[in-house]
Design a protein around this motif. Structure first.
Motif, PDB file in Angstrom:
ATOM      1  N   ASP A   1       0.770  -1.164  -0.024  1.00 54.72           N
ATOM      2  CA  ASP A   1       0.025  -0.033   0.074  1.00 54.72           C
ATOM      3  C   ASP A   1       0.739   1.280  -0.032  1.00 54.72           C
ATOM      4  O   ASP A   1       0.565   2.278  -0.702  1.00 54.72           O
ATOM      5  CB  ASP A   1      -1.017  -0.074   1.207  1.00 54.72           C
ATOM      6  CG  ASP A   1      -2.060  -1.150   1.189  1.00 54.72           C
ATOM      7  OD1 ASP A   1      -2.514  -1.479   0.171  1.00 54.72           O
ATOM      8  OD2 ASP A   1      -2.313  -1.706   2.045  1.00 54.72           O
ATOM      9  N   GLU A   2       1.791   1.216   0.766  1.00 51.81           N
ATOM     10  CA  GLU A   2       2.861   2.375   0.725  1.00 51.81           C
ATOM     11  C   GLU A   2       3.614   2.661  -0.480  1.00 51.81           C
ATOM     12  O   GLU A   2       3.495   3.882  -0.930  1.00 51.81           O
ATOM     13  CB  GLU A   2       4.033   2.144   1.714  1.00 51.81           C
ATOM     14  CG  GLU A   2       4.990   3.161   2.035  1.00 51.81           C
ATOM     15  CD  GLU A   2       5.740   2.793   3.263  1.00 51.81           C
ATOM     16  OE1 GLU A   2       5.356   3.534   4.382  1.00 51.81           O
ATOM     17  OE2 GLU A   2       6.706   2.133   3.272  1.00 51.81           O
TER      18      GLU A   2
ATOM     19  N   ASN B   1       4.782  -6.902 -10.661  1.00 45.63           N
ATOM     20  CA  ASN B   1       3.874  -7.805 -11.046  1.00 45.63           C
ATOM     21  C   ASN B   1       4.427  -9.429 -11.336  1.00 45.63           C
ATOM     22  O   ASN B   1       3.840 -10.104 -11.221  1.00 45.63           O
ATOM     23  CB  ASN B   1       3.364  -7.700 -12.392  1.00 45.63           C
ATOM     24  CG  ASN B   1       2.310  -6.541 -12.512  1.00 45.63           C
ATOM     25  OD1 ASN B   1       1.340  -6.427 -11.621  1.00 45.63           O
ATOM     26  ND2 ASN B   1       2.434  -5.113 -13.286  1.00 45.63           N
ATOM     27  N   SER B   2       5.769  -9.465 -11.416  1.00 44.61           N
ATOM     28  CA  SER B   2       6.429 -10.725 -11.754  1.00 44.61           C
ATOM     29  C   SER B   2       6.498 -11.562 -10.131  1.00 44.61           C
ATOM     30  O   SER B   2       6.140 -12.673 -10.050  1.00 44.61           O
ATOM     31  CB  SER B   2       7.746 -10.774 -12.085  1.00 44.61           C
ATOM     32  OG  SER B   2       8.360 -11.741 -12.311  1.00 44.61           O
TER      33      SER B   2
ATOM     34  N   THR C   1      -1.701  -6.916  -8.634  1.00 44.15           N
ATOM     35  CA  THR C   1      -1.651  -6.262  -9.808  1.00 44.15           C
ATOM     36  C   THR C   1      -2.426  -4.812  -9.795  1.00 44.15           C
ATOM     37  O   THR C   1      -1.793  -3.909 -10.517  1.00 44.15           O
ATOM     38  CB  THR C   1      -2.060  -7.107 -11.085  1.00 44.15           C
ATOM     39  OG1 THR C   1      -1.230  -8.221 -11.010  1.00 44.15           O
ATOM     40  CG2 THR C   1      -2.058  -6.351 -12.128  1.00 44.15           C
ATOM     41  N   SER C   2      -3.561  -4.957  -9.140  1.00 41.52           N
ATOM     42  CA  SER C   2      -4.535  -3.810  -9.006  1.00 41.52           C
ATOM     43  C   SER C   2      -3.856  -2.669  -8.268  1.00 41.52           C
ATOM     44  O   SER C   2      -4.029  -1.252  -8.911  1.00 41.52           O
ATOM     45  CB  SER C   2      -5.699  -4.045  -8.472  1.00 41.52           C
ATOM     46  OG  SER C   2      -5.632  -4.482  -6.902  1.00 41.52           O
ATOM     47  N   LEU C   3      -3.009  -2.906  -7.290  1.00 41.00           N
ATOM     48  CA  LEU C   3      -1.957  -1.895  -6.723  1.00 41.00           C
ATOM     49  C   LEU C   3      -0.881  -1.204  -7.828  1.00 41.00           C
ATOM     50  O   LEU C   3      -0.814  -0.054  -7.654  1.00 41.00           O
ATOM     51  CB  LEU C   3      -1.505  -2.295  -5.313  1.00 41.00           C
ATOM     52  CG  LEU C   3      -2.331  -2.303  -4.177  1.00 41.00           C
ATOM     53  CD1 LEU C   3      -1.769  -3.320  -3.114  1.00 41.00           C
ATOM     54  CD2 LEU C   3      -2.958  -1.139  -3.931  1.00 41.00           C
TER      55      LEU C   3
END
Length: 300
Positions: free
Chosen positions: A261-262, A285-286, A292-294
């Protein structure tokens, strides 16, 4: 930096030394078990809080506002006489220099936590001997893990001495009748975790953590762009974990879980950095496709 402050409640702080003591909040949740007398759980909660907060874990004499803040949540799922089956959530955070913002350092769940406890018994930990009841041993293990993780954010490899104490505790635990200690209990067992923290494979992550916090976050209040660039360039080192067999590397999961989140907030706006955010998104992403949405929120 103002956007970061909304993640956590604000407390004014000053620069602090890396070898801090713990200021813990312990909660015992017994909602999953039938209870006729809640007093034993309330006593356990008070006793554990006092045990952690009154024990001298380091040699430094520090003021209350200089302590690491930690939260422990025991979720009781079963009680048989004086034996309890539970999960344990462990969280810690530390202040960012010259700001009111606290950054999360550790956030994990121990799902293999069984212990014995008799109301009003004195909670004692002996570093040279396993208690035989598992309660103070598990909590002390996590106190030293918290100290190690925190120290690594202030001094490069600063947490090694604390991690080695946690490792000694885990070695005693493997000879006990309680689960959650042995490497055969899985990659998230206490012994597996601390052994992996101290392995060469984790060197990149520990160095990254130091750079992320000291050269990145701790600089942002005075120079947002310089801090943001340092933080992002530190994160690019995560590419190391895309090239090997690190899909189930628990220390990496712990870092991402605490920081996801940070990271999204830092690169979700503010001054335009020079960080290659497209490359950073590819790396994140890997190693953590479930977030992924973040990662899609990352901008310059």
């Amino acid at each position: 930096m103002r956007k970061l402050a909304s993640l956590f409640f604000s407390v004014c702080v000053s620069a602090i030394a890396f070898s801090q003591s713990i200021m813990a909040d312990v909660k015992v949740d017994y909602s999953q078990v039938q209870v006729t007398n809640t007093q034993v759980y309330e006593t356990l909660q008070r006793s554990l809080t006092n045990f952690i907060n009154s024990t001298k874990w380091t040699e430094d004499r520090l003021k209350p506002h200089e302590r690491i803040e930690a939260n422990f949540l025991i979720l009781i799922s079963k009680k048989e006489s004086n034996r309890y089956t539970a999960t344990l959530q462990v969280q810690s955070r530390r202040p960012v220099f010259n700001s009111t913002y606290y950054t999360p350092i550790l956030n994990l769940n121990d799902t293999n936590f069984t212990f014995e406890y008799t109301e009003f018994e004195e909670l004692i930990f002996n570093e040279r001997k396993f208690s035989g009841k598992n309660l103070t041993d598990v909590f002390t293990y996590y106190v030293y893990l918290i100290l190690g993780y925190d120290a690594d954010t202030f001094v490069k490899d600063g947490g090694t001495e604390y991690f080695k104490i946690a490792q000694r505790i885990s070695n005693f635990g493997q000879g006990s009748r309680f689960g959650g200690w042995s490497e055969t209990d899985g990659l998230q067992s206490r012994t597996s975790l601390v052994n992996n923290i101290l392995k060469a494979d984790n060197k990149t992550l520990r160095t990254l953590s130091y750079q992320y916090h000291r050269n990145g976050l701790d600089v942002m209040a005075d120079n947002e762009l310089r801090g943001k660039n340092a933080l992002g360039n530190a994160l690019l080192q995560l590419e190391f974990y895309t090239r090997g067999t690190y899909a189930q590397f628990y220390p990496l999961d712990i870092f991402i879980n605490a920081k996801k989140d940070e990271i999204s907030k830092v690169f979700g706006g503010g001054q335009v950095s020079s960080v290659n955010t497209e490359k950073l998104k590819e790396i994140l992403n890997s190693i953590s496709p479930k977030n992924t949405s973040l990662w899609s929120n990352l901008k310059k």
